[in-house]
Structure formats: C-alpha cells, structure tokens
Design a protein around this motif. Structure first.
Motif: not given
Ligand SMILES: Cc1cc2nc3c(=O)[nH]c(=O)nc-3n(C[C@H](O)[C@H](O)[C@H](O)COP(=O)(O)OP(=O)(O)OC[C@H]3O[C@@H](n4cnc5c(N)ncnc54)[C@H](O)[C@@H]3O)c2cc1C
Ligand code: SF4
Ligand code: SF4
Length: 900
Positions: A340-356
């Motif tokens: 649960a704590q780790a998920a927000p740390l990955w958030k920026a990394r996981k946002a890359i593909v959808p943003t692109l």
C-alpha cells in the motif's frame, strides 16, 4: 477447430506491434497433434506457420500470412514438483496464472515482463523475456530446463540439457542429425561467438548463441537455451519444464531523485553492489512530461531511481541509508515496506505510458526504438545523447527503463501517417540504433527482433555471426515454413505497418485481454476485448456476424478500468450495438417502461414462482427460452411480494439531504439491502429519502436501446439533483449515474449530469466519508468476512471501500481472496443467457471462496450477490456490506427497530 471467418482473421491480423498481416487461417491449439498436423499441412500447401501466444509482442513476431497457431487454450500445468523447484507446463499459460498457481507452494517463476498479466509462457520463451526483477534473477532462458517442440518436419522433439559425450546426447543426435550439424557450427565458431558477442546483461537480438556456447565450454549442450529467444522461427514449443525459486516474503521499495544524470549513473554502480531486485530510472524530461507538481517531483530532479530489495530488507535499508548519505540527491529518499505504501512511489513511473498515449491528437509513442540494451556504464551518457537528439527534433518523448541491467525504453511520439514524421521516424530509427551499436549495446534487450529489428541483425553482429544465424535457420527450418519475415529477413522495418491501427489511441498492447472474462473463457483473440475493438474498427464483416461475437461481451468494463491509454472498449461495443437493437430487446423495453404491465407481470410472476422451481416447468422454460439463449438451469431471481417503494412509502420524498437510489433489483426483487440501509442511516442519524427515480438505463444501453437510456438519464438527472447526495447499493447503477455526462456532451444537460456525478456515492464510500464510528458495534463472536469486488465499482474508481468500512467493525477479520477483482460473470442478464459459460467463468472464484469458507462474503451489487449465492456451497452468507452493519446494530444494546 479452424477459423477462417473474415472477422476472426481481422482480429488475428494484429498484435501489440505497429504491424498487421492477414493470416489465411487460425488453428486454436488444443492437442499436440493440432500442431503436428498443421505443420505437415503447411509444408504440403507451401504456406507458413506462425505461433501466437497472447499477441503482446511489440515487434510483430506473432503475425503471418499463413496459418496461425493460437496457443491460448494449450495451458494446463502438467506437474509442480516443489522439492525439485520445478514446474512442467503447457506454453499457453499466462505468466501471472503460473505464479498464482505456484503461490500455494511458496514458489515463483522469476522472469517478470511488465506484460505478465497477459503474456504467455510460450511468448516469453520465444522472445527470451525478462523484466524489472531480471537485474537480480536473470532472463527466461536462465530458467528453462527442458522443452518439448515440434520441428519443421512435424516431429516431436524433447530438448534437454545434455552432457557432451553422453549416451543420451549421442542417441539424440542420431535421431535428429540436424542438431549434430548445429553442434558442429557452434563448436567451430565458439571463439568467434565468445569474442564478438556484446557483453550485455540482457540481449534478445538474434539467436541465443552466447549462452549455448558458454554452456558448451562447461561440457553441456543446452538445447532449450538455443530455442529460447528463437521467436518461433526454429521450432514450435509445446511444453516447458521451468526452474523455480522460493517466493520472497518481503519487499522494500525506495524512491530517490538526483540532481544530474551522471550522479544517477554513478549511484547505480554503488546500488548494484547491494544486489537490488529492481532498479528503474526515469529521466528528467520524462518527469516534466508527466507533471512535476502533480507527482510531487522536485524541480531540480534530473532523474528518478526506484530501487527494490526483496530479502533481508532491514539490513538492506541500513546499508542503503549509509550509501544515500553520500549521494548527490534532490530531496530525501522515500521508503516503503508494504504494497500500500509502495504504490504511490511507483505512481510517477506508471503514469508515463498513459500520459504519452493521450498527449497528442495524432502522434503516438509507437514502438520503434523502445527496447535498447547498453553496457550499464554507458547508460547516463546515452540518455544525454538521446534526449539531446529528441530535443533537437522537437519530439515529445519518454525515456525510462531497467537501468540496473542497461535496458532503456525510448518512446518518442510520431504520427507515421504524416510524411514528415514518417521520414523523421526513419532517421531516428537509424540514429538510435547506430549509436547503441557503436556503444557496444544491443538493439533489443527483451522485446526481440520480430519484423521490427530483423534488418538490424547484420549491423549489430557483423556478417560472420549473421551467417551463423542464417546457417542455423536453414538447418532447422530448411523450407522456411516458420514465421517468414521474423529474425532472418531482409524486409525493411516499414513493411506491413498498419497505418489505420496506429491512428487510434489504442496501443493494441493486449492488457485488456488479460482482464476480459470472455477472453479468459475462450482464450481467442476474436473473443476478446482487443480483438472486438479491432473487428469493430477494421473488419468489413457484416453487422450480423459481428453482433454474434459482441453478444459475448459482459459490459463488465474491466477493459476500460485497466487500459493504460484510457480506451473505453465496452463503450465502443455498446455504441456499435446501439446502431441496431433487436426486436426482442425493444419489446422487453416497452414492457418494462409500462408501469401497469410491469406490475401485472411481476404479480403474475410472483404467483407462478413456486411453479417455476419445479423440474418440469424449468424444462419448458428452457425449451421456450432457448432461442433467446436462456438455459433451464439458471437460478431464477425471487420477486419481492411488495416493492421497496411500497414497503417504505413513508420515505418517498421529492427533495432532501441524502437520496437512496435503490435501482431495479433492490426495489423489485427479494432483498434485505433496502431495510439494512435505512437501519444504518437511522442509527447514525443521517436523513435518507427515496427520490423519484427510473432505472439507471444500463440494461437498456447493453441491448442497444439508446433512446430509452437517454430518457431515463434525463429523468434521473433532474430528480436526483434535488438532493445534496445520492447513495446506491448497486455498483452498476452507481457507474451508470456517474457516467451520464458523457451521454449529453455539448448539450445543456451535460453540466447537471456532471453535478450529479460528483454527488453520487457507493454506500460504503459514503459511510467512510462520513467517518461513522463502528467501534461500539461488537458482535457476539469473531467473524471472517471475504469479498467480491464488483467490476463496475472498480470502473467507478472505487477499489477498497467496503473492506475499509467493515475493517472498522470490532471482531472482524477481512480475508483478501485471490481473484477478488475477477468478474463474477452474472453481468445483469448475461449469466442467464450464457448460463454454462457464466458458470465456467466463475469456477476459479468458486474454488477460492469455498476454500476460505468465511462467515460472510460481501459484495456491493445485487446481480453479483445473486450469482455468488447461486454458486458457492458451504456456510458463507452472501450479503451487501451494509447488511452486516445493520445486523450488528440490531444486536446492539438499546436498539429500537424502525418501521417499514
Ligand atoms: C505493455 C507491454 C509491456 C511489455 N513489457 C515487457 C517486459 O517487461 N519484458 C519483456 O520481455 N517483454 C515485454 N513486452 C513484450 C511482450 O509482452 C513479451 O515479449 C511477451 O513475452 C510476449 O508474449 P506473448 O504471449 O504475447 O507472445 P506473442 O506476442 O504472441 O508472440 C511473441 C513471439 O513468440 C512466438 N511464440 C509464441 N508462442 C510460441 C510457441 N508456443 N512456440 C514458438 N514460438 C512462440 C511468436 O511467434 C512471436 O514470435 C511488453 C509488451 C507490452 C505490450
Ligand atoms: S484498449 Fe487499452 S488495454 Fe486494450 S489493447 Fe488498446 S491500449 Fe491496450
Ligand atoms: S466489457 Fe468486459 S467482456 Fe466486454 S470487452 Fe470489456 S472486459 Fe471484455
């Protein structure tokens, strides 16, 4: 079975690459003989054979103009041998399915492609896949012990690691002399292969000769390693015996920012000494793209690193803290040791593909240079080179990847339909790969050559190694029957680009298929979310033909919920259906819309209810209902004697504080939810009324009755907006109410619809927001509660509200079940119309729930409740979460019952 229908062929013409090739036919593999016969048939007819896993490959390897062998249904685990750390499986199994099965033994198969929720073991073997954890664990080829393949002559071969000079090898080479020729080629060229092979941690380009030659030096002919990474061009893999490892029990995730790329590069070398299980980078320009403020990224950060450790985490943390004290960081490191704590740390990394994917109207992050491999020390300077190159051409791009093993994903945006962009894409393709090769890197770390990079192999390895590749191909597939155009090919990378497909926002990645219950059952591309989207957009099949396929869609919206590019396939399917609704659907709608007739039918139904349970009546119902897809065995819902509105008529009000949108099921069918909701709201003194309301419109929508949907939506928007908040116990109603605004785009109703969306709540969500105190509601004994997450609740963005709420009750243990997010396959009337298939779709969940045998199974959707109740055996009561709270209230001291 052989599929030749144009609609099916259209679905199979595509995979996750930029290419499309229409096959001549599809053979869904069920038995090994299907493969043998197909190969013999193809050889005779002079056509090609291409193996297909889940079609998530990014280089077009799963496409071909001849026969496609679809392995989706060849997916039995033959045996798990925990003592030997070994599994023997058919290759159509999805990666995550394998690890879910291994979890019971505390084991796992480590190579972890990011596409692991959808890709198959066969595709992983053929591409020699790897992933974020490969920095610690290695590649697929490192875990292959044995393979069973069919060769180009249609012979079944066991491929094992055999000792040189052993009788087993002699016997094998006697039976299959072409492998004697391969052994000779490799032994003669061992020195050349050893000296000229790029020294990389990950390399999926060409055939996997380096590993085989190294094993030859240790006295082993590693035949499975030769096949790993051969992309279906040397043989078709049927089964694999794979090595496993004990499942790590803990995970520490760390996020750090650096002021310069060089500093990040230097830090990587030091972090690697601590043996991380993951080491990811995102460069500064990509951080700009996803939005620094939105993700709390420091302004001065030039790079982000994500580090993971999966053993001895307290020790690793201590060591890392010491190391970090001497690094030139922007900001302080952030640590998380639970998911649960780790998920927000990955958030920026996981946002890359959808943003692109959503960044530009026509430019897409097409897979062209998306998977380069570099000697790790070269990564920072390469990032500087590449970002300068992209900036020079004013390109928008993402640069990220597995820096721990030198693997970078480069995603510049191009519109390949624009001649200028197309030309530029070609230049960038050449310049990026030239630079990578000049630095001693590889053109692909994990995604393989396919059609995209076949033409680069000579450049990367030189003529002599390339000639060895050609010799191997000619020896094992002399007729060139397997996957022509892949690996050994002189076709330019621009051949077969599907210019229509790449216009779409859909990246064709196939993630949606991994979550689509229809695909889960059929395991065929033409019976899947991605396949249907392609068929709607690009097949010329007649409407009646497509309707037959689309009838299998459950409108569960799982595809929409997981799509990284924000594509709503469920909506596209409904739109397509709504262009022509069926006669039966229209008659059903006019009956449901006529209050008098509906009331009469329900009364009649209630009187006949005892009769409908008899075997004879069910048989008749089955025969009469057969043309409409009804099955005699489906569980009939029970009609309420008096509707909820009649029972709680004193609660009817045109306006007020909180409105209870009961929906049709809780109003007309037997249900305790209404009573429970009023009980709970009364206890917590929250004024609750029943507003004027009509059906949310979803059943009309799925049957293509858009006019009825719009009429009901307008009515509900007007009447529900007279309240401050609207709560509902039905996940499907909630989603439909929240999405009304999309129906009225550009009209005066859009705004009121958006206002309504913002004030609609699931009951658990509302009670969580209100912060109600459940601590006084002690039960008389501890209880175990498990749950099913309705698809539409997740589609509405709500993932853990009921568990969060009920977790606050004293004496409650919430048991998180496997497959909690998997569709129950009721989906309104779908479970009646496709009863046997719906049961099959539920089978895996049923096993899990029966094993847990909890006191309660809660779910916030009347249709899901009905399905789960009909399926699971044992003492578990299937309820809405609010019913459990109401029961506690009733047994609380000083409770006074409210009136109906
Ligand atoms: C969003 C996304 C993320 C990804 N992330 C990663 C990642 O982290 N790491 C990674 O390695 N890859 C990644 N990939 C690429 C791809 O998912 C993997 O290479 C995957 O292993 C392919 O599996 P598949 O079942 O989809 O194979 P397919 O795409 O169907 O086929 C791939 C190749 O395997 C061959 N093949 C399939 N089955 C057989 C068989 N039985 N016998 C012989 N040949 C066969 C096909 O002919 C084809 O050449 C990603 C792809 C996407 C879309
Ligand atoms: S709809 Fe989304 S998840 Fe499905 S293939 Fe397209 S991009 Fe991937
Ligand atoms: S709505 Fe559900 S069944 Fe339909 S395509 Fe999407 S995931 Fe598949």
């Amino acid at each position: 079975m052989r599929l030749k229908n144009p609609a099916s062929l259209c679905a199979y013409a595509s995979d996750a690459s930029i290419y499309a090739i229409r096959p001549s036919e599809i053979i869904p593999v069920e038995f090994q003989n299907d493969v043998i016969e197909a190969i013999l048939m193809a050889a005779k007819a002079g056509t090609s054979i291409t193996a297909r896993g889940a079609g998530t490959g990014l280089a077009g390897g799963a496409l071909g103009d001849g026969i496609i062998l679809d392995f989706g249904n060849y997916r039995k685990i033959r045996s798990i041998e925990p003592q030997l750390l070994s599994v023997h499986t058919e290759v159509g199994l999805i990666y995550d399915e394998l690890n879910a099965a291994l979890k019971d033994y505390n084991l796992f198969f480590p190579p972890d492609p990011s596409s692991g929720d959808s890709c198959q073991i066969g595709g992983m073997l053929a591409n020699n896949s790897s992933g974020p954890r490969s920095v610690k664990y290695g590649l697929t080829s490192d875990f292959v012990e044995e393979l069973e393949i069919v060769d180009s002559r249609g012979r079944l071969l066991p491929l094992k690691k055999l000792r040189l000079n052993s009788p087993e090898l002699a016997e094998f080479l006697g039976r299959f002399p072409e492998y004697k020729a391969i052994l000779n080629i490799l032994q003669e060229n061992a020195a050349l292969i050893n000296s000229s092979w790029p020294k990389l941690k990950k390399n999926s380009a060409g055939y996997n000769l380096y590993q085989v030659v190294r094993d030859l030096e240790r006295g082993i002919f590693n035949l499975p390693a030769l096949m790993a990474g051969s992309e279906g061009t040397l043989g078709i893999i049927l089964t694999a015996r794979l090595r496993l490892l004990p499942l790590p029990k803990e995970l520490l995730t760390i996020r750090i920012y650096f002021k310069s790329l060089v500093a990040a590069g230097r830090a990587v070398e030091k972090i690697l000494i601590l043996e991380p299980s993951g080491l990811e980078i995102v460069d500064g320009s990509t951080l700009n793209l996803i939005g620094r403020q939105k993700h709390g990224i420091p302004e001065e950060a030039a790079a982000l690193l994500l580090v993971e450790f999966d053993n001895d985490i307290s020790l690793k943390r201590r060591d890392f803290e010491k190391l970090a004290a001497n690094l030139d960081l922007a900001g302080v490191p952030e640590y998380a040791d639970d998911p649960a704590q780790a998920a927000p740390l990955w958030k920026a990394r996981k946002a890359i593909v959808p943003t692109l994917y959503r960044h530009h109207a026509t430019r897409r992050p097409v897979a062209l240079v998306e998977d380069v491999s570099l000697p790790p020390g070269e990564v920072p300077s390469f990032i500087e080179y590449i970002t300068a190159l992209f900036d020079r051409h004013n390109l928008t791009y993402g640069v990220f990847g597995h820096i721990g093993d030198g693997n970078l994903h480069l995603r510049p945006l191009f519109d390949l339909n624009d001649p200028a962009d197309f030309r530029l894409a070609g230049e960038i393709y050449d310049q990026v790969y030239d630079k990578v090769i000049a630095l001693g890197g590889g053109t692909t770390a994990e995604h393989a050559d396919g059609r995209l990079r076949a033409s680069l192999l000579k450049k990367m390895y030189g003529d002599r190694i390339y000639d060895i590749f050609v010799a191997i191909k000619k020896t094992l597939d002399p007729g060139g029957v397997f996957s022509p155009g892949s690996v050994i090919s002189s076709e330019p990378f621009t051949a077969h680009i599907d210019y229509e497909k790449i216009k779409s926002y859909c990246a064709a990645c196939g993630k949606c298929n991994g979550y689509c219950p229809a695909y889960d059952l059929f395991r065929r591309e033409d019976m899947s979310a991605r396949g249907w989207l392609r068929m709607i957009n690009q097949s010329e099949a007649p409407r009646e033909v497509l309707q037959d396929y689309l009838a299998w869609c459950l409108n569960c919206k799982n595809c929409t919920t997981v799509c990284p590019a924000g594509v709503d396939i469920a909506h596209e399917i409904i739109e397509y259906k709504s262009r022509q609704s069926g006669w039966m659907a229209r008659q059903g709608a006019s009956l449901a819309d006529n209050e008098f007739l509906l009331g009469l039918s329900l009364k009649f139904g209630k009187i006949l209810e005892p009769l409908t349970q008899s075997r004879a009546t069910r048989k008749i119902l089955g025969i009469v209902g057969k043309p409409f897809g009804l099955d005699e065995n489906f569980p009939l819902p029970k009609i309420a004697g008096r509707s909820l509105r009649q029972r709680f008529s004193h609660r009817l009000a045109p306006t007020g504080e909180v409105a209870f949108f009961h929906g049709c099921a809780d109003n007309l069918l037997q249900s305790n939810v209404g009573e429970a909701v009023f009980e709970v709201f009364e206890y917590y003194r929250i004024p609750l009324s029943i507003p004027e309301q009509k059906c949310c419109g979803l059943p009309y929508e799925v049957h293509g009755l858009k006019d009825s949907l719009l009429e009901k939506a307008s009515f509900n928007i007007e009447h529900l907006n007279r309240f401050e908040a609207v709560i509902t116990g039905c996940a499907s109603c909630l989603l439909r109410l929240k999405e009304y605004a999309g129906l009225f785009k550009g009209t005066s109703t859009e705004k009121p619809a958006a206002i309504l969306a913002a004030k609609c709540y699931d009951i658990s969500q509302y009670l969580n927001l209100k912060g109600i105190d459940l601590s006084g509601l002690a039960g008389d004994k501890p209880v175990k509660i498990t749950y099913h997450n309705p698809c539409h609740l997740r589609a509405a963005g709500l993932h853990r509200e009921p568990e969060k709420l009920l977790g606050k009750l004293p004496g409650v243990e919430i048991i998180h079940p496997l497959y909690a997010d998997r569709c129950c396959a009721q989906a309104g009337a779908y479970g009646f119309a496709h009863y046997p298939q719906s049961r099959q779709m539920f089978a895996a969940k049923k096993t899990v729930y029966e094993k847990i045998n909890a006191d309660y199974l809660m779910t916030s959707c009347p249709a899901c409740q009905m399905k789960v109740r009909a399926e699971i055996k044992g003492n578990t009561r299937v309820v809405h979460p609010v019913e459990i709270i109401a029961e506690r209230i009733k047994s609380a001291p000083g409770f006074r019952p409210g009136k109906e």
